[in-house]
Each structure stands twice: as structure tokens, then as C-alpha cells.
Write a protein that holds these residues in place. Structure first.
Motif, PDB file in Angstrom:
ATOM      1  N   GLY A 152      39.774  26.270 -72.945  1.00  0.00           N
ATOM      2  CA  GLY A 152      39.518  27.377 -72.030  1.00  0.00           C
ATOM      3  C   GLY A 152      40.055  27.052 -70.649  1.00  0.00           C
ATOM      4  N   SER A 153      40.548  28.061 -69.940  1.00  0.00           N
ATOM      5  CA  SER A 153      41.190  27.817 -68.646  1.00  0.00           C
ATOM      6  C   SER A 153      40.211  27.341 -67.573  1.00  0.00           C
ATOM      7  N   ARG A 154      38.913  27.574 -67.757  1.00  0.00           N
ATOM      8  CA  ARG A 154      37.931  27.124 -66.760  1.00  0.00           C
ATOM      9  C   ARG A 154      37.491  25.681 -66.975  1.00  0.00           C
ATOM     10  N   TYR A 155      37.887  25.091 -68.077  1.00  0.00           N
ATOM     11  CA  TYR A 155      37.521  23.714 -68.407  1.00  0.00           C
ATOM     12  C   TYR A 155      38.567  22.768 -67.825  1.00  0.00           C
ATOM     13  N   ASN A 156      38.103  21.684 -67.220  1.00  0.00           N
ATOM     14  CA  ASN A 156      39.021  20.663 -66.706  1.00  0.00           C
ATOM     15  C   ASN A 156      39.070  19.508 -67.692  1.00  0.00           C
ATOM     16  N   PRO A 157      40.185  19.338 -68.396  1.00  0.00           N
ATOM     17  CA  PRO A 157      40.268  18.270 -69.391  1.00  0.00           C
ATOM     18  C   PRO A 157      40.321  16.903 -68.718  1.00  0.00           C
ATOM     19  N   PRO A 158      39.904  15.856 -69.446  1.00  0.00           N
ATOM     20  CA  PRO A 158      39.971  14.515 -68.866  1.00  0.00           C
ATOM     21  C   PRO A 158      41.417  14.111 -68.592  1.00  0.00           C
ATOM     22  N   VAL A 159      41.618  13.386 -67.502  1.00  0.00           N
ATOM     23  CA  VAL A 159      42.960  12.949 -67.115  1.00  0.00           C
ATOM     24  C   VAL A 159      43.395  11.748 -67.952  1.00  0.00           C
ATOM     25  N   ARG A 160      42.455  10.849 -68.265  1.00  0.00           N
ATOM     26  CA  ARG A 160      42.784   9.643 -69.020  1.00  0.00           C
ATOM     27  C   ARG A 160      41.743   9.361 -70.096  1.00  0.00           C
ATOM     28  N   PRO A 161      41.724  10.189 -71.154  1.00  0.00           N
ATOM     29  CA  PRO A 161      40.846   9.825 -72.268  1.00  0.00           C
ATOM     30  C   PRO A 161      41.377   8.523 -72.877  1.00  0.00           C
ATOM     31  N   ARG A 162      40.552   7.773 -73.535  1.00  0.00           N
ATOM     32  CA  ARG A 162      40.885   6.444 -74.047  1.00  0.00           C
ATOM     33  C   ARG A 162      42.292   6.388 -74.658  1.00  0.00           C
ATOM     34  N   GLY A 163      43.173   5.602 -74.026  1.00  0.00           N
ATOM     35  CA  GLY A 163      44.511   5.369 -74.556  1.00  0.00           C
ATOM     36  C   GLY A 163      45.525   6.466 -74.296  1.00  0.00           C
ATOM     37  N   LEU A 164      45.110   7.548 -73.631  1.00  0.00           N
ATOM     38  CA  LEU A 164      46.017   8.675 -73.364  1.00  0.00           C
ATOM     39  C   LEU A 164      46.066   8.961 -71.873  1.00  0.00           C
ATOM     40  N   GLN A 165      47.127   9.671 -71.462  1.00  0.00           N
ATOM     41  CA  GLN A 165      47.216  10.136 -70.078  1.00  0.00           C
ATOM     42  C   GLN A 165      47.706  11.583 -70.074  1.00  0.00           C
ATOM     43  N   LEU A 166      47.139  12.357 -69.185  1.00  0.00           N
ATOM     44  CA  LEU A 166      47.519  13.753 -69.036  1.00  0.00           C
ATOM     45  C   LEU A 166      48.897  13.834 -68.389  1.00  0.00           C
ATOM     46  N   LEU A 167      49.822  14.558 -69.039  1.00  0.00           N
ATOM     47  CA  LEU A 167      51.170  14.738 -68.502  1.00  0.00           C
ATOM     48  C   LEU A 167      51.259  16.014 -67.683  1.00  0.00           C
ATOM     49  N   GLU A 168      50.730  17.094 -68.251  1.00  0.00           N
ATOM     50  CA  GLU A 168      50.752  18.374 -67.549  1.00  0.00           C
ATOM     51  C   GLU A 168      49.743  19.308 -68.172  1.00  0.00           C
ATOM     52  N   ARG A 169      49.381  20.344 -67.398  1.00  0.00           N
ATOM     53  CA  ARG A 169      48.449  21.361 -67.863  1.00  0.00           C
ATOM     54  C   ARG A 169      48.987  22.704 -67.405  1.00  0.00           C
ATOM     55  N   ARG A 170      48.993  23.652 -68.343  1.00  0.00           N
ATOM     56  CA  ARG A 170      49.464  24.998 -68.016  1.00  0.00           C
ATOM     57  C   ARG A 170      48.417  26.018 -68.445  1.00  0.00           C
ATOM     58  N   THR A 171      48.300  27.077 -67.652  1.00  0.00           N
ATOM     59  CA  THR A 171      47.290  28.098 -67.909  1.00  0.00           C
ATOM     60  C   THR A 171      47.958  29.419 -68.271  1.00  0.00           C
ATOM     61  N   TYR A 172      47.380  30.074 -69.287  1.00  0.00           N
ATOM     62  CA  TYR A 172      47.859  31.377 -69.764  1.00  0.00           C
ATOM     63  C   TYR A 172      46.629  32.277 -69.912  1.00  0.00           C
ATOM     64  N   GLY A 173      46.239  32.954 -68.832  1.00  0.00           N
ATOM     65  CA  GLY A 173      45.046  33.796 -68.873  1.00  0.00           C
ATOM     66  C   GLY A 173      43.799  32.955 -69.098  1.00  0.00           C
ATOM     67  N   ASP A 174      43.029  33.254 -70.154  1.00  0.00           N
ATOM     68  CA  ASP A 174      41.795  32.522 -70.460  1.00  0.00           C
ATOM     69  C   ASP A 174      42.051  31.209 -71.186  1.00  0.00           C
ATOM     70  N   THR A 175      43.299  30.950 -71.556  1.00  0.00           N
ATOM     71  CA  THR A 175      43.665  29.768 -72.331  1.00  0.00           C
ATOM     72  C   THR A 175      44.478  28.812 -71.464  1.00  0.00           C
ATOM     73  N   ALA A 176      44.250  27.517 -71.678  1.00  0.00           N
ATOM     74  CA  ALA A 176      45.061  26.497 -71.014  1.00  0.00           C
ATOM     75  C   ALA A 176      45.500  25.483 -72.059  1.00  0.00           C
ATOM     76  N   VAL A 177      46.594  24.813 -71.780  1.00  0.00           N
ATOM     77  CA  VAL A 177      47.148  23.796 -72.672  1.00  0.00           C
ATOM     78  C   VAL A 177      47.371  22.536 -71.854  1.00  0.00           C
ATOM     79  N   ALA A 178      46.809  21.415 -72.345  1.00  0.00           N
ATOM     80  CA  ALA A 178      47.002  20.116 -71.713  1.00  0.00           C
ATOM     81  C   ALA A 178      47.855  19.264 -72.643  1.00  0.00           C
ATOM     82  N   LEU A 179      48.887  18.625 -72.098  1.00  0.00           N
ATOM     83  CA  LEU A 179      49.751  17.733 -72.883  1.00  0.00           C
ATOM     84  C   LEU A 179      49.466  16.290 -72.482  1.00  0.00           C
ATOM     85  N   TYR A 180      49.276  15.456 -73.511  1.00  0.00           N
ATOM     86  CA  TYR A 180      48.984  14.049 -73.309  1.00  0.00           C
ATOM     87  C   TYR A 180      50.025  13.181 -74.015  1.00  0.00           C
TER      88      TYR A 180
END
Length: 186
Positions: A152-180
Motif C-alpha cells: 500500500g502506498s501509505r506503508y513505508n517499507p523497511p530500508v534494510r530488511p535482513r540481507g537486503l537493501q532498498l534500491l527504489e520505491r515508486r508509487t502508483y495511486g494506492d499501490t507502491a512498489v519497492a525494489l530490493y
């Protein structure tokens, strides 16, 4: 029953309607968001080993197969959904390059053998286990691989979940996509 608008957006099966399961409430990834995800991924889809978690209709994994992924593994807990995915794979002619597993996440993760080049994760937006699941994906991810986490676009995903790092986040209305990707140095 044929999809009310859930169709493969690109590749060899472009335009084929996907089967939607009866009696299950789903929030399939919209065509707009799917197209945006695959535009971001570009050539990374070709010959990739794909994992589609919380698969639902299987739209993300089937889209990846249609666009040249070597194999897709679908994990879904609802029997009606796994049957619908199998029917959609038959309808698209992509079933020989797919495995469909019925199981609840996160428990089903223990049955998976990586590495996967692309992991799609589209949990129910209110799933309390989503961060635990995300933090458990690094061992399944191939070097240079990507996790695509829809939320959901109002949720802030973790930046560094175990072993991963957030590369980018894009929002499309009520939906968001985070790439790790893998955390550098791990």
C-alpha cells in the motif's frame, strides 16, 4: 471464469485473459502497475528464475514467463487460486516452465530451493508477517537478483530488511512498489 480485465500485458502471451478464482477476494496487480514493474526490470526478466509469492491469479509470474523468464515458481495458500493459476498457465501455453506450490507463507518458504533472479512479493496489504517474510528472502535471492515488493502506498517499507537493501520505491495511486537487492558486502 475468464478475467474481467486481468490479462497478460506483454510478451508471447500478450492479451490472454487469466483465470480468476471464484469465492476468493483478491487484489490483482493492475495492468498499469504490472507494466511499470516490467519496464523497470527491463532485460532482467529474460532467462530469469522467478518466484511469485502470494501469487493470487499468478499475474506477475505469468507476465514474467510471457516476457522470457526461464522458469517461475508460484506459491499460493488458497486451493482455488492454485487451480486458477494452473488453468491460466495452460491457457497461455507457459505451463511447462512453471511450478505451482500450495502453501501458506511464511511456512512455505522452507520448501523452496533458490536461487531466484526475481522474487515478486504481493502480500495482502494488512498481512502482519510481510516484514518477516521480506527479511527471509535474501537466502533465496541470486547474486544480482531483485525482490519486487508490492504494498500500500501509505506503508513505508523497511530500508534494510535482513540481507537486503532498498534500491527504489515508486508509487502508483494506492499501490507502491519497492525494489530490493542484496545488501552490499553480503
Amino acid at each position: 471464469m475468464a478475467g474481467r480485465g486481468v490479462r497478460v500485458a506483454g510478451g508471447v502471451a500478450r492479451g490472454v485473459p487469466l483465470v480468476e478464482p471464484r469465492g476468493v477476494r483478491l487484489r490483482p496487480t493492475s495492468g498499469l502497475v504490472r507494466e511499470a514493474i516490467f519496464n523497470i526490470l527491463g532485460n532482467a526478466v529474460e532467462d530469469a528464475r522467478v518466484l511469485d509469492l502470494y501469487a493470487g491469479t499468478g499475474a506477475l509470474g505469468i507476465e514474467a514467463l510471457s516476457r522470457g523468464a526461464a522458469h517461475a515458481t508460484f506459491v499460493e495458500g488458497e486451493a482455488a487460486c492454485t487451480e486458477a493459476i494452473l488453468q491460466s498457465l495452460a491457457r497461455t501455453g507457459l505451463g511447462e516452465r512453471a511450478t505451482v506450490l500450495r502453501g501458506r507463507i511464511p511456512a512455505a518458504l522452507a520448501r523452496l530451493e533458490g536461487p531466484f533472479d526475481l522474487i515478486f512479493m504481493d502480500p495482502p496489504y494488512d498481512d502482519p508477517a510481510k516484514e518477516e517474510v521480506l527479511a527471509g528472502l535474501a537466502p533465496l535471492l541470486a547474486p544480482g537478483g531483485r525482490v519486487v515488493f508490492e504494498h500500500g502506498s501509505r506503508y513505508n517499507p523497511p530500508v534494510r530488511p535482513r540481507g537486503l537493501q532498498l534500491l527504489e520505491r515508486r508509487t502508483y495511486g494506492d499501490t507502491a512498489v519497492a525494489l530490493y537487492s542484496h545488501l552490499e558486502g553480503e
